[in-house]
Design a protein around this motif. Structure first.
Motif, PDB file in Angstrom:
ATOM      1  N   ALA A  21      -5.253  -1.066   1.992  1.00 57.64           N
ATOM      2  CA  ALA A  21      -4.245  -0.336   1.225  1.00 57.64           C
ATOM      3  C   ALA A  21      -3.938  -1.056  -0.081  1.00 57.64           C
ATOM      4  CB  ALA A  21      -2.968  -0.171   2.046  1.00 57.64           C
ATOM      5  N   LEU A  22      -3.825  -2.379  -0.032  1.00 60.61           N
ATOM      6  CA  LEU A  22      -3.564  -3.146  -1.253  1.00 60.61           C
ATOM      7  C   LEU A  22      -4.719  -2.995  -2.230  1.00 60.61           C
ATOM      8  CD1 LEU A  22      -1.557  -5.165  -2.592  1.00 60.61           C
ATOM      9  CD2 LEU A  22      -2.968  -7.003  -1.641  1.00 60.61           C
ATOM     10  N   ALA A  23      -5.947  -3.046  -1.704  1.00 59.87           N
ATOM     11  CA  ALA A  23      -7.128  -2.944  -2.556  1.00 59.87           C
ATOM     12  C   ALA A  23      -7.259  -1.564  -3.184  1.00 59.87           C
ATOM     13  CB  ALA A  23      -8.387  -3.265  -1.743  1.00 59.87           C
ATOM     14  N   ASN A  24      -6.947  -0.521  -2.419  1.00 60.60           N
ATOM     15  CA  ASN A  24      -7.202   0.845  -2.878  1.00 60.60           C
ATOM     16  C   ASN A  24      -6.001   1.509  -3.552  1.00 60.60           C
ATOM     17  OD1 ASN A  24      -9.844   0.783  -1.840  1.00 60.60           O
ATOM     18  ND2 ASN A  24      -9.117   1.380   0.187  1.00 60.60           N
ATOM     19  N   ASN A  25      -4.792   1.151  -3.109  1.00 59.31           N
ATOM     20  CA  ASN A  25      -3.600   1.869  -3.573  1.00 59.31           C
ATOM     21  C   ASN A  25      -2.482   0.962  -4.080  1.00 59.31           C
ATOM     22  OD1 ASN A  25      -4.674   4.503  -2.777  1.00 59.31           O
ATOM     23  ND2 ASN A  25      -4.385   3.769  -0.678  1.00 59.31           N
ATOM     24  N   GLY A  26      -2.758  -0.342  -4.181  1.00 63.87           N
ATOM     25  CA  GLY A  26      -1.770  -1.249  -4.750  1.00 63.87           C
ATOM     26  C   GLY A  26      -0.624  -1.578  -3.817  1.00 63.87           C
ATOM     27  N   VAL A  27       0.359  -2.275  -4.366  1.00 63.73           N
ATOM     28  CA  VAL A  27       1.504  -2.735  -3.573  1.00 63.73           C
ATOM     29  C   VAL A  27       2.240  -1.556  -2.948  1.00 63.73           C
ATOM     30  CG1 VAL A  27       3.749  -3.872  -3.701  1.00 63.73           C
ATOM     31  CG2 VAL A  27       1.781  -4.853  -4.911  1.00 63.73           C
ATOM     32  N   GLU A  28       2.449  -0.511  -3.711  1.00 59.43           N
ATOM     33  CA  GLU A  28       3.179   0.646  -3.182  1.00 59.43           C
ATOM     34  C   GLU A  28       2.428   1.280  -2.016  1.00 59.43           C
ATOM     35  OE1 GLU A  28       5.235   4.829  -4.723  1.00 59.43           O
ATOM     36  OE2 GLU A  28       4.139   3.553  -6.126  1.00 59.43           O
ATOM     37  N   GLY A  29       1.123   1.362  -2.124  1.00 65.20           N
ATOM     38  CA  GLY A  29       0.337   1.926  -1.034  1.00 65.20           C
ATOM     39  C   GLY A  29       0.443   1.104   0.230  1.00 65.20           C
TER      40      GLY A  29
ATOM     41  N   SER B  66       2.846   3.166   7.676  1.00 60.47           N
ATOM     42  CA  SER B  66       3.864   3.367   8.718  1.00 60.47           C
ATOM     43  C   SER B  66       4.177   2.097   9.497  1.00 60.47           C
ATOM     44  CB  SER B  66       3.394   4.467   9.683  1.00 60.47           C
ATOM     45  OG  SER B  66       2.163   4.112  10.290  1.00 60.47           O
ATOM     46  N   GLY B  67       3.200   1.227   9.657  1.00 59.98           N
ATOM     47  CA  GLY B  67       3.437   0.007  10.429  1.00 59.98           C
ATOM     48  C   GLY B  67       3.827  -1.197   9.610  1.00 59.98           C
ATOM     49  N   TYR B  68       4.084  -0.977   8.305  1.00 64.93           N
ATOM     50  CA  TYR B  68       4.313  -2.108   7.413  1.00 64.93           C
ATOM     51  C   TYR B  68       5.488  -2.983   7.841  1.00 64.93           C
ATOM     52  CZ  TYR B  68       6.243  -4.663   3.468  1.00 64.93           C
ATOM     53  OH  TYR B  68       6.788  -5.639   2.685  1.00 64.93           O
ATOM     54  N   GLU B  69       6.628  -2.382   8.150  1.00 61.90           N
ATOM     55  CA  GLU B  69       7.816  -3.174   8.476  1.00 61.90           C
ATOM     56  C   GLU B  69       7.566  -4.076   9.677  1.00 61.90           C
ATOM     57  OE1 GLU B  69      10.387  -3.526   6.722  1.00 61.90           O
ATOM     58  OE2 GLU B  69      10.180  -1.885   5.294  1.00 61.90           O
ATOM     59  N   ALA B  70       6.909  -3.533  10.703  1.00 62.53           N
ATOM     60  CA  ALA B  70       6.641  -4.329  11.897  1.00 62.53           C
ATOM     61  C   ALA B  70       5.651  -5.451  11.610  1.00 62.53           C
ATOM     62  CB  ALA B  70       6.107  -3.424  13.015  1.00 62.53           C
ATOM     63  N   GLN B  71       4.594  -5.158  10.847  1.00 61.73           N
ATOM     64  CA  GLN B  71       3.619  -6.194  10.524  1.00 61.73           C
ATOM     65  C   GLN B  71       4.217  -7.259   9.621  1.00 61.73           C
ATOM     66  OE1 GLN B  71       0.251  -6.476  11.715  1.00 61.73           O
ATOM     67  NE2 GLN B  71       0.624  -8.505  10.845  1.00 61.73           N
ATOM     68  N   ASN B  72       5.032  -6.850   8.689  1.00 64.44           N
ATOM     69  CA  ASN B  72       5.701  -7.805   7.806  1.00 64.44           C
ATOM     70  C   ASN B  72       6.576  -8.756   8.612  1.00 64.44           C
ATOM     71  OD1 ASN B  72       6.542  -8.889   5.231  1.00 64.44           O
ATOM     72  ND2 ASN B  72       8.475  -7.798   5.528  1.00 64.44           N
TER      73      ASN B  72
END
Length: 283
Positions: free
Chosen positions: A246-254, A259-265
């Motif tokens: 996602a970072l590579a293809n769509n940047g920080v916002e992507g 959906s799982g970002y908060e848990a992984q963070n």
């Protein structure tokens, strides 16, 4: 830690090559003449590059193309790192300079009047090579192409007096480095997927919170060790993590919209906090 000083002697040799040759032989080769290296660590490049004038980047890519295949040192680390620096410039060219909407400033654009040129006012080939090498050296560790220890070893191999010039000692630098490596070793039990994901997440988060850079360094040190140990190949990194992709293809916002970002963070934060605590308890 000014790792960019380590590239001066190696890349400055472009002056010897060009000044001893004719203008025709110093003409730039096409970027397409040199095969692209597939290495997913390049995905992190835009998040570690200070804004750069496109005109400077074009000249640095020419330097990289001119020096392709040259031998700079009998020291394997110096040779490998210098080749990496030149490939970084070629990648910058493919990623940014060859785009249809290339602007005056790379990678994120901006007002070119606010960006100082990295190149000298009297642009001899030798000085140009040196300046391009300094810029590359400033970002090569943060993108995972060299470990911090390799960067220090390369600096010493290139210029044995470098620490004196910086007003530091190797012992002082090793003290901080040993701490980072000990903390990173506590992440040894983390999965490759977590290491790749957490490097991507901390790269994204430190864009708005620079205080996270120290934790980013710990995760990156752990990932670099995994790459060097053969646990994951540089051209297989994206496959390990949707967050990296996602970072590579769509940047920080992507990345942050997954959906799982908060848990992984939260998992990344908990693991690195535990690593720091475990290291402190073991000292």
């Amino acid at each position: 830690m000014r790792t960019h000083l380590t590239y001066r002697s190696a890349l400055a040799s472009v002056g010897t090559l060009c000044l001893a040759a004719t203008a025709v032989s110093c003409a730039p080769s096409s970027a397409n003449d040199i095969p692209a290296v597939i290495d997913h660590r390049f995905d992190l490049l835009p998040y570690n590059m200070p804004n750069l004038l496109a005109s400077d980047a074009k000249r640095c890519r020419i330097v990289g193309n001119l020096l392709a295949g040259e031998k700079f040192s009998d020291n394997e680390l110096v040779q490998r790192a210098t080749e990496t620096g030149m490939e970084l410039w070629r990648h910058i060219g493919r990623e940014f300079l060859d785009a249809d909407d290339v602007g005056d400033v790379l990678p994120f654009g901006g007002d070119k009047r606010a960006v100082e040129s990295i190149l000298p006012k009297l642009p001899t080939p030798s000085a140009t090579g040196e300046a391009c090498g300094e810029y590359t050296g400033a970002i090569v560790v943060q993108t995972g192409f060299l470990s911090i220890r390799e960067s220090l070893n390369m600096a010493e191999a290139t210029d044995p007096t470098i620490w004196e010039k910086m007003g530091r000692t190797r012992a002082e630098l090793d003290s901080g480095l040993n701490l980072i490596e000990a903390q990173a070793s506590e992440l040894g039990g983390a999965s490759i997927a977590d290491k790749v994901s957490c490097v991507a997440i901390y790269h994204a988060n430190k864009m708005t919170d620079p205080s996270l850079a120290a934790y980013s360094n710990i995760w990156m040190t752990s990932l670099v060790s995994a790459i060097q140990d053969g646990q994951v190949a540089p051209d297989d990194i994206r496959a390990q993590s949707e967050y990296w992709r996602a970072l590579a293809n769509n940047g920080v916002e992507g990345l942050t919209k997954l959906s799982g970002y908060e848990a992984q963070n939260a998992s990344c934060e908990a693991q690195v906090d535990q690593a720091v605590s475990a290291q402190a308890e073991g000292t």
